[in-house]
Scaffold this motif. Structure first.
Motif, PDB file in Angstrom:
ATOM      1  N   VAL A 155       5.622   6.613   0.857  1.00  0.00           N
ATOM      2  CA  VAL A 155       6.949   6.479   0.262  1.00  0.00           C
ATOM      3  C   VAL A 155       7.142   5.052  -0.243  1.00  0.00           C
ATOM      4  N   ASP A 156       7.510   4.953  -1.519  1.00  0.00           N
ATOM      5  CA  ASP A 156       7.862   3.650  -2.086  1.00  0.00           C
ATOM      6  C   ASP A 156       9.378   3.592  -2.174  1.00  0.00           C
ATOM      7  N   ILE A 157       9.967   2.796  -1.307  1.00  0.00           N
ATOM      8  CA  ILE A 157      11.424   2.774  -1.184  1.00  0.00           C
ATOM      9  C   ILE A 157      12.094   2.189  -2.427  1.00  0.00           C
ATOM     10  N   THR A 158      11.427   1.294  -3.144  1.00  0.00           N
ATOM     11  CA  THR A 158      12.072   0.666  -4.302  1.00  0.00           C
ATOM     12  C   THR A 158      12.117   1.595  -5.513  1.00  0.00           C
ATOM     13  N   THR A 159      11.097   2.430  -5.671  1.00  0.00           N
ATOM     14  CA  THR A 159      11.076   3.335  -6.814  1.00  0.00           C
ATOM     15  C   THR A 159      11.526   4.748  -6.432  1.00  0.00           C
ATOM     16  N   GLY A 160      11.542   5.045  -5.138  1.00  0.00           N
ATOM     17  CA  GLY A 160      11.867   6.391  -4.685  1.00  0.00           C
ATOM     18  C   GLY A 160      10.697   7.347  -4.807  1.00  0.00           C
ATOM     19  N   GLU A 161       9.527   6.820  -5.145  1.00  0.00           N
ATOM     20  CA  GLU A 161       8.366   7.685  -5.315  1.00  0.00           C
ATOM     21  C   GLU A 161       7.754   8.084  -3.975  1.00  0.00           C
ATOM     22  N   VAL A 162       7.572   9.386  -3.844  1.00  0.00           N
ATOM     23  CA  VAL A 162       6.942   9.933  -2.646  1.00  0.00           C
ATOM     24  C   VAL A 162       5.619  10.546  -3.079  1.00  0.00           C
ATOM     25  N   THR A 163       4.522   9.974  -2.615  1.00  0.00           N
ATOM     26  CA  THR A 163       3.198  10.467  -2.971  1.00  0.00           C
ATOM     27  C   THR A 163       2.670  11.334  -1.842  1.00  0.00           C
ATOM     28  N   VAL A 164       2.308  12.555  -2.199  1.00  0.00           N
ATOM     29  CA  VAL A 164       1.836  13.518  -1.209  1.00  0.00           C
ATOM     30  C   VAL A 164       0.344  13.751  -1.414  1.00  0.00           C
ATOM     31  N   LEU A 165      -0.445  13.461  -0.383  1.00  0.00           N
ATOM     32  CA  LEU A 165      -1.890  13.644  -0.457  1.00  0.00           C
ATOM     33  C   LEU A 165      -2.312  14.843   0.379  1.00  0.00           C
ATOM     34  N   SER A 166      -3.206  15.632  -0.182  1.00  0.00           N
ATOM     35  CA  SER A 166      -3.692  16.803   0.538  1.00  0.00           C
ATOM     36  C   SER A 166      -5.082  17.175   0.050  1.00  0.00           C
ATOM     37  N   ASP A 167      -5.821  17.884   0.886  1.00  0.00           N
ATOM     38  CA  ASP A 167      -7.159  18.336   0.498  1.00  0.00           C
ATOM     39  C   ASP A 167      -7.075  19.469  -0.512  1.00  0.00           C
ATOM     40  N   ALA A 168      -6.126  20.382  -0.266  1.00  0.00           N
ATOM     41  CA  ALA A 168      -5.925  21.524  -1.150  1.00  0.00           C
ATOM     42  C   ALA A 168      -4.497  21.456  -1.688  1.00  0.00           C
ATOM     43  N   PRO A 169      -4.232  22.129  -2.799  1.00  0.00           N
ATOM     44  CA  PRO A 169      -2.876  22.099  -3.347  1.00  0.00           C
ATOM     45  C   PRO A 169      -1.838  22.561  -2.316  1.00  0.00           C
ATOM     46  N   VAL A 170      -0.721  21.848  -2.269  1.00  0.00           N
ATOM     47  CA  VAL A 170       0.360  22.175  -1.336  1.00  0.00           C
ATOM     48  C   VAL A 170       1.469  22.876  -2.117  1.00  0.00           C
ATOM     49  N   ASP A 171       2.107  23.844  -1.472  1.00  0.00           N
ATOM     50  CA  ASP A 171       3.208  24.578  -2.102  1.00  0.00           C
ATOM     51  C   ASP A 171       4.346  23.616  -2.459  1.00  0.00           C
ATOM     52  N   ASP A 172       4.564  23.461  -3.742  1.00  0.00           N
ATOM     53  CA  ASP A 172       5.583  22.552  -4.265  1.00  0.00           C
ATOM     54  C   ASP A 172       6.973  22.873  -3.712  1.00  0.00           C
ATOM     55  N   ARG A 173       7.270  24.152  -3.577  1.00  0.00           N
ATOM     56  CA  ARG A 173       8.607  24.548  -3.084  1.00  0.00           C
ATOM     57  C   ARG A 173       8.820  24.093  -1.660  1.00  0.00           C
ATOM     58  N   LEU A 174       7.749  24.118  -0.846  1.00  0.00           N
ATOM     59  CA  LEU A 174       7.872  23.699   0.552  1.00  0.00           C
ATOM     60  C   LEU A 174       8.148  22.203   0.651  1.00  0.00           C
ATOM     61  N   VAL A 175       7.502  21.434  -0.233  1.00  0.00           N
ATOM     62  CA  VAL A 175       7.718  19.984  -0.224  1.00  0.00           C
ATOM     63  C   VAL A 175       9.164  19.686  -0.612  1.00  0.00           C
ATOM     64  N   ARG A 176       9.634  20.334  -1.664  1.00  0.00           N
ATOM     65  CA  ARG A 176      11.010  20.109  -2.108  1.00  0.00           C
ATOM     66  C   ARG A 176      12.019  20.545  -1.046  1.00  0.00           C
ATOM     67  N   ALA A 177      11.739  21.680  -0.411  1.00  0.00           N
ATOM     68  CA  ALA A 177      12.643  22.173   0.631  1.00  0.00           C
ATOM     69  C   ALA A 177      12.699  21.206   1.808  1.00  0.00           C
ATOM     70  N   ALA A 178      11.553  20.651   2.179  1.00  0.00           N
ATOM     71  CA  ALA A 178      11.501  19.714   3.303  1.00  0.00           C
ATOM     72  C   ALA A 178      12.310  18.461   2.993  1.00  0.00           C
ATOM     73  N   ILE A 179      12.202  17.984   1.759  1.00  0.00           N
ATOM     74  CA  ILE A 179      12.958  16.793   1.361  1.00  0.00           C
ATOM     75  C   ILE A 179      14.454  17.102   1.360  1.00  0.00           C
TER      76      ILE A 179
END
Ligand code: CU
Length: 68
Positions: A35-59
């Motif tokens: 997480v970059d607090i100044t830009t608000g950018e959250v970088t998500v790293l994973s071995d396989a593609p992660v369900d985009d909806r789950l990431v958004r829901a968690a946030i």
């Protein structure tokens, strides 16, 4: 390695950063979150593609809004 970047609105301090980091880390398949607090950018790293909806829901559940 998959690398997805989200822009999250409303994070203002290290507490926000920790909340978002914990929420996104708990999503199935996520290996690391940066997480970059100044830009608000959250970088998500994973071995396989992660369900985009789950990431958004968690946030959202942590109390923050995804701008992009
Ligand atoms: Cu905060």
């Amino acid at each position: 390695m998959d690398n997805n970047v989200y822009v999250v609105k409303g994070m203002t301090c290290s507490g926000c950063m920790a909340k978002v980091t914990n929420a996104v880390t708990s999503v199935a398949g996520v290996d690391d979150v940066d997480v970059d607090i100044t830009t608000g950018e959250v970088t998500v790293l994973s071995d396989a593609p992660v369900d985009d909806r789950l990431v958004r829901a968690a946030i959202n559940q942590a109390g923050y809004e995804v701008a992009s």
